[in-house]
Design a protein around this motif. Structure first.
Motif, mmCIF file in Angstrom:
data_model
loop_
_atom_site.group_PDB
_atom_site.id
_atom_site.type_symbol
_atom_site.label_atom_id
_atom_site.label_comp_id
_atom_site.label_asym_id
_atom_site.label_seq_id
_atom_site.Cartn_x
_atom_site.Cartn_y
_atom_site.Cartn_z
ATOM 1 N N SER A 155 58.302 24.820 37.290
ATOM 2 C CA SER A 155 59.037 25.725 36.402
ATOM 3 C C SER A 155 57.996 26.615 35.747
ATOM 4 C CB SER A 155 59.759 24.952 35.308
ATOM 5 O OG SER A 155 60.852 24.268 35.814
ATOM 6 N N PRO A 156 58.377 27.817 35.353
ATOM 7 C CA PRO A 156 57.357 28.659 34.741
ATOM 8 C C PRO A 156 56.977 28.165 33.355
ATOM 9 C CG PRO A 156 59.487 29.724 34.661
ATOM 10 C CD PRO A 156 59.690 28.454 35.417
ATOM 11 N N MET A 157 55.686 28.251 33.026
ATOM 12 C CA MET A 157 55.240 27.998 31.656
ATOM 13 C C MET A 157 55.424 29.315 30.928
ATOM 14 S SD MET A 157 53.660 27.188 28.920
ATOM 15 C CE MET A 157 53.057 25.539 29.012
ATOM 16 N N PRO A 158 56.422 29.396 30.053
ATOM 17 C CA PRO A 158 56.700 30.706 29.477
ATOM 18 C C PRO A 158 55.703 31.149 28.405
ATOM 19 C CG PRO A 158 58.239 29.075 28.626
ATOM 20 C CD PRO A 158 57.372 28.366 29.624
ATOM 21 N N LEU A 159 55.016 30.197 27.761
ATOM 22 C CA LEU A 159 54.288 30.553 26.545
ATOM 23 C C LEU A 159 53.017 31.363 26.764
ATOM 24 C CD1 LEU A 159 54.800 27.239 24.601
ATOM 25 C CD2 LEU A 159 55.679 29.488 23.964
ATOM 26 N N PHE A 160 52.336 31.111 27.867
ATOM 27 C CA PHE A 160 51.068 31.815 28.092
ATOM 28 C C PHE A 160 50.766 31.826 29.580
ATOM 29 C CE2 PHE A 160 50.256 27.394 26.720
ATOM 30 C CZ PHE A 160 49.711 26.874 27.886
ATOM 31 N N ASN A 161 49.738 32.567 29.961
ATOM 32 C CA ASN A 161 49.306 32.628 31.354
ATOM 33 C C ASN A 161 47.920 32.025 31.475
ATOM 34 O OD1 ASN A 161 51.536 34.227 32.506
ATOM 35 N ND2 ASN A 161 50.813 35.739 31.018
ATOM 36 N N PHE A 162 47.824 31.029 32.332
ATOM 37 C CA PHE A 162 46.544 30.380 32.536
ATOM 38 C C PHE A 162 46.162 30.520 34.004
ATOM 39 C CE2 PHE A 162 44.214 26.445 33.756
ATOM 40 C CZ PHE A 162 43.068 26.654 32.993
ATOM 41 N N GLY A 163 44.898 30.831 34.277
ATOM 42 C CA GLY A 163 44.461 30.953 35.663
ATOM 43 C C GLY A 163 42.953 31.101 35.738
ATOM 44 N N VAL A 164 42.478 31.478 36.906
ATOM 45 C CA VAL A 164 41.043 31.637 37.129
ATOM 46 C C VAL A 164 40.759 33.113 37.377
ATOM 47 C CG1 VAL A 164 39.118 31.041 38.655
ATOM 48 C CG2 VAL A 164 40.802 29.306 38.032
ATOM 49 N N GLU A 165 39.686 33.612 36.776
ATOM 50 C CA GLU A 165 39.300 35.005 37.009
ATOM 51 C C GLU A 165 37.783 35.093 37.103
ATOM 52 O OE1 GLU A 165 40.616 37.209 33.563
ATOM 53 O OE2 GLU A 165 38.979 36.476 32.326
ATOM 54 N N LYS A 169 31.640 39.426 32.440
ATOM 55 C CA LYS A 169 30.231 39.768 32.223
ATOM 56 C C LYS A 169 29.299 39.137 33.252
ATOM 57 C CE LYS A 169 30.686 41.191 27.501
ATOM 58 N NZ LYS A 169 30.353 41.055 26.092
ATOM 59 N N ASP A 170 29.829 38.286 34.111
ATOM 60 C CA ASP A 170 29.035 37.761 35.226
ATOM 61 C C ASP A 170 29.980 37.555 36.409
ATOM 62 O OD1 ASP A 170 27.549 36.484 37.099
ATOM 63 O OD2 ASP A 170 26.885 34.826 35.812
ATOM 64 N N SER A 171 30.142 38.611 37.197
ATOM 65 C CA SER A 171 31.195 38.612 38.215
ATOM 66 C C SER A 171 30.949 37.606 39.337
ATOM 67 C CB SER A 171 31.347 40.009 38.808
ATOM 68 O OG SER A 171 30.178 40.352 39.536
ATOM 69 N N SER A 172 29.770 36.959 39.334
ATOM 70 C CA SER A 172 29.525 35.956 40.380
ATOM 71 C C SER A 172 30.196 34.629 40.028
ATOM 72 C CB SER A 172 28.021 35.744 40.563
ATOM 73 O OG SER A 172 27.488 35.107 39.416
ATOM 74 N N LYS A 173 30.642 34.512 38.765
ATOM 75 C CA LYS A 173 31.246 33.242 38.320
ATOM 76 C C LYS A 173 32.768 33.353 38.253
ATOM 77 C CE LYS A 173 27.691 31.373 35.286
ATOM 78 N NZ LYS A 173 27.217 31.843 33.975
ATOM 79 N N GLN A 174 33.431 32.273 38.622
ATOM 80 C CA GLN A 174 34.881 32.227 38.455
ATOM 81 C C GLN A 174 35.191 31.227 37.345
ATOM 82 O OE1 GLN A 174 37.228 33.455 41.894
ATOM 83 N NE2 GLN A 174 35.880 32.152 43.092
ATOM 84 N N ILE A 175 35.841 31.742 36.302
ATOM 85 C CA ILE A 175 36.051 30.935 35.096
ATOM 86 C C ILE A 175 37.543 30.808 34.773
ATOM 87 C CG2 ILE A 175 33.808 31.548 34.079
ATOM 88 C CD1 ILE A 175 35.418 33.562 32.282
ATOM 89 N N ALA A 176 37.843 29.829 33.915
ATOM 90 C CA ALA A 176 39.220 29.670 33.450
ATOM 91 C C ALA A 176 39.518 30.765 32.431
ATOM 92 C CB ALA A 176 39.402 28.297 32.821
ATOM 93 N N SER A 177 40.778 31.198 32.409
ATOM 94 C CA SER A 177 41.166 32.266 31.495
ATOM 95 C C SER A 177 42.596 32.039 31.031
ATOM 96 C CB SER A 177 41.055 33.619 32.209
ATOM 97 O OG SER A 177 41.473 34.644 31.352
#
Ligand SMILES: [Zn+2]
Length: 689
Positions: A155-165, A169-177
């Motif tokens: 089900s969708p989590m309506p309150l916020f959006n969580f993912g990886v981006e 400032k360091d595009s070689s890293k993929q971080i939680a957002s």
């Protein structure tokens, strides 16, 4: 993959506006689309007074908006409809006679969506487990657990959006957002702006929610109470939300927190439960795009009674599934979100909805066959040539810019040299084998797909960046620039007439796909993209003087477009103007794209020993270039949708994408013999690139 920073050439319609129509509406093959359409031209109009009217007037007059659309554009809508029809043929055949395991998978996904009889029979049963879970909600502390379990199940989590981006400032890293969410209406303005227009929409929204709750079996009194509670929560979340214009500034949405510090921002909501539920790998820091929102959310969690939160979760469960529930829910959802908010007269036919839904879920599966049929290798080779021509023009443009110092020019050229191009479709297709699809379980498929998509996204955490991944599916009629990747992406779907046509003269192709390519490249240098360097890192590469000159020039563009009217005044409702700050990146890209594609055309004509003043069918090459460009943007749009777009869409409407761009480019006036001071050749124009 986080897509907040993508800069596409246009915004595609939101899925929530779609609804069901009778299954009897049969697909028909759309006609071929002309690249250059002399019949579209309104010869009674003066190109120097209103070029859009001149280039598109007859088309606009003779192409009213079909009932199932809110915006009808000569190129994007027509090509989009054609691609969707071709995709539908593929899905329909896969649903009946699958020839491979992959065809069986997407054929079943499509078939489950098309089975409206079964949807009707199941009623609200598919949502019952979610409703039961919501009913167990005990107190505010328990909210995090319940909301997280709902998302864990798809089900969708309506309150916020969580993912990886990629770390800005360091595009070689993929971080939680993590970033704001929580609203059902198109923008926070819908909750907050104090005027009659929005007050009426809010009133109708409450009526709509009340009806939906009543359809779900609640008593009228209960339903009204629930709707009021949802409105109160969403309004508070809207107040805590960052405005769209601010969200465009990459510095304003970059705040690295430790997980512990982030938890201190919202102590009432236990994120450890959420991270555990979505099974993300452990991490120590994350980007909190909108800290103010999470502070606001915290106050709300503490303050709102638990019954209000139950209503809120119930609402989002119902609302997000509405287009795939029995007819009564479809129709009510369409009546408000389609008809009332966007001016759409009739629901989108089911086959269109299901085709788009399958493309969204399994795009790189259905796309494999689609490109075999619709994207010849020769198209890729031609695109490579066109992109190279545009790169050269932008390089020449940078060299001759009047306002930039030499050291910054060097940095700009360096960034240009690092832009990567992706054309057509991915080299390696995504593996969908972990996604279980059941032919008789539409809601289950949607849920499993949500989980599959989330797992795919979260799996990027901490891993090296894969430069070959795509953010759009192959049949998509769109293109985008990604500042963290510093790449431009052109799905196969847009590489066809009227954008791209082997059979027409180069002027028309440069006005079509050439401007699209130039537009995407210029995004690397607009007010947002220019804050990233060639490696995709948020880092200033302009000198302070150059940045100042740049900002003066972008201010000029912002002010100019803020004066353009997106929808006229109606009764007591004031005219809606474009927001020059919201659309600044796109307008800058349009202006730059038009200039550099023109330069590339000059190079191409010179190489062929031709002149920009040569005539074909009564128009000079220059005129055909500007007409080819303008005719990409001929469109009709409902008044409601135009108002909504002005608040939410970072792109200007078709008329202003054309007139705004030509007004700032002196070669246009020359091509049509306009005198200085006419509307399309103002004494003061703006230029960034
Ligand atoms: Zn764009």
């Amino acid at each position: 993959m986080n897509r907040v920073r993508f800069a596409p050439i246009l915004l595609l319609a939101a899925a929530s506006a779609l609804a069901q129509a009778p299954a009897s509406q049969k697909p028909t093959a759309p006609a071929a689309i002309k690249s250059f359409d002399a019949a579209a031209i309104d010869k009674t109009a003066d190109p120097c007074a209103d070029f859009y009217q001149y280039a598109c007037g007859n088309w606009v007059k003779s192409n009213p908006i079909p009932g199932d659309q809110t915006r009808w554009a000569r190129s994007f809508s027509l090509v989009g409809e054609r691609n969707r029809y071709l995709l539908w043929q593929e899905l329909d055949s896969a649903a009946t006679k699958p020839k491979s395991a992959l065809e069986k998978q997407y054929g079943d996904y499509f078939a489950a969506c098309m089975d409206t009889g079964l949807i009707e029979k199941k009623g609200l049963k598919p949502l019952e487990p979610a409703f039961q879970r919501i009913a167990t909600l005990k107190d505010a502390r328990h909210l995090a657990a319940v909301a997280s379990e709902l998302e864990a199940e798809g089900s969708p989590m309506p309150l916020f959006n969580f993912g990886v981006e990629q770390d800005a400032k360091d595009s070689s890293k993929q971080i939680a957002s993590i970033g704001q969410g929580g609203l059902s209406l198109p923008d926070r303005d819908y909750y907050l702006v104090d005027n009659k227009h929005f007050a009426e929409i809010r009133q109708q929204y409450i009526v709509h929610m009340t009806k939906m709750f009543a359809l779900a079996g609640d008593t009228p009194e209960q339903a009204a109470k629930e709707a009021a509670a949802v409105m109160q929560i969403e309004t508070a979340l809207a107040k805590a939300s960052m405005a769209r214009v601010e969200m465009r500034d990459p510095q304003k949405v970059y705040h690295i927190y430790t997980v512990a510090d982030f938890q201190k921002l919202t102590p009432e909501f236990d994120y450890s439960l959420y991270f555990k539920a979505v099974q993300v790998r452990p991490f120590e820091t994350l980007n909190v795009a909108t800290p103010g929102f999470f502070k606001g959310l915290n106050e709300l969690v503490a303050k709102e009674p638990i019954d209000a939160w139950k209503s809120y979760l119930r609402w989002h469960t119902l609302h997000s599934a509405a287009a795939n529930l029995p007819k009564a829910f479809f129709n009510e959802n369409f009546a408000f979100f389609g008809k009332e908010l966007a001016g759409q007269k009739e629901p989108t036919p089911r086959w269109k909805q299901c085709t788009s839904m399958t493309d969204r879920a399994l795009g790189e599966a259905v796309g494999q066959d689609w490109v075999k049929q619709n994207f010849p290798p020769a198209a890729k080779a031609s695109m490579d040539q066109l992109v190279a021509a545009l790169e050269k023009s932008l390089g020449d443009d940078i060299k001759t810019l009047p306002w930039m110092t030499d050291s910054t020019k060097k940095a700009a050229e360096e960034k240009l040299g690092l832009i990567r191009n992706k054309i057509g479709y991915p080299e390696k297709w995504r593996d969908y084998s972990a996604l279980k699809v059941e032919r008789e379980d539409l809601i289950g498929n949607l849920r499993r797909n949500a989980v599959f998509g989330r797992n795919w996204d979260l799996d990027h955490l901490g891993k090296p960046v894969d430069e070959k991944e795509w953010g759009m599916t192959p049949p998509t009629v769109n293109a985008y620039y990604d500042p963290s990747m510093n790449d431009i992406n052109f799905p196969a779907g847009i590489l066809q007439p009227p954008f791209f046509d082997f059979t027409v003269d180069p002027a028309v192709n440069f006005g079509g796909i050439g401007v699209v390519i130039g537009h995407e490249m210029t995004h690397g240098f607009d007010d947002e993209g220019s804050q990233f360097d060639g490696k995709g890192n948020l880092r200033e590469w302009q000198t302070p003087e150059d940045r100042k000159a740049f900002t003066e020039r972008t201010d000029c563009v912002a002010n100019e477009y803020s004066g353009f009217e997106a929808a006229p005044a109606k009764g007591e409702t004031a005219a809606q103007r474009l927001n020059g700050r919201l659309t600044l990146g796109e307008n800058t890209a349009d202006n730059g794209g038009l200039r550099i594609a023109y330069m590339a055309l000059l190079d191409t004509l010179a190489a062929e020993g031709k002149s920009i003043n040569d005539k074909i069918d009564g128009y000079t090459e220059a005129q055909r270039y500007f007409l080819g460009f303008a005719q990409v943007w001929c469109q009709n749009q409902t008044e409601q949708s135009a108002r909504q777009s002005a608040l939410t869409d970072p792109h200007s409407s078709g008329r202003w994408r054309v007139n705004g761009s030509v007004q700032n480019f002196d070669q246009f006036g020359k091509a049509f013999g306009c005198a200085k001071g006419q509307p399309m050749t103002p004494a003061n124009s703006c230029r960034v690139w």
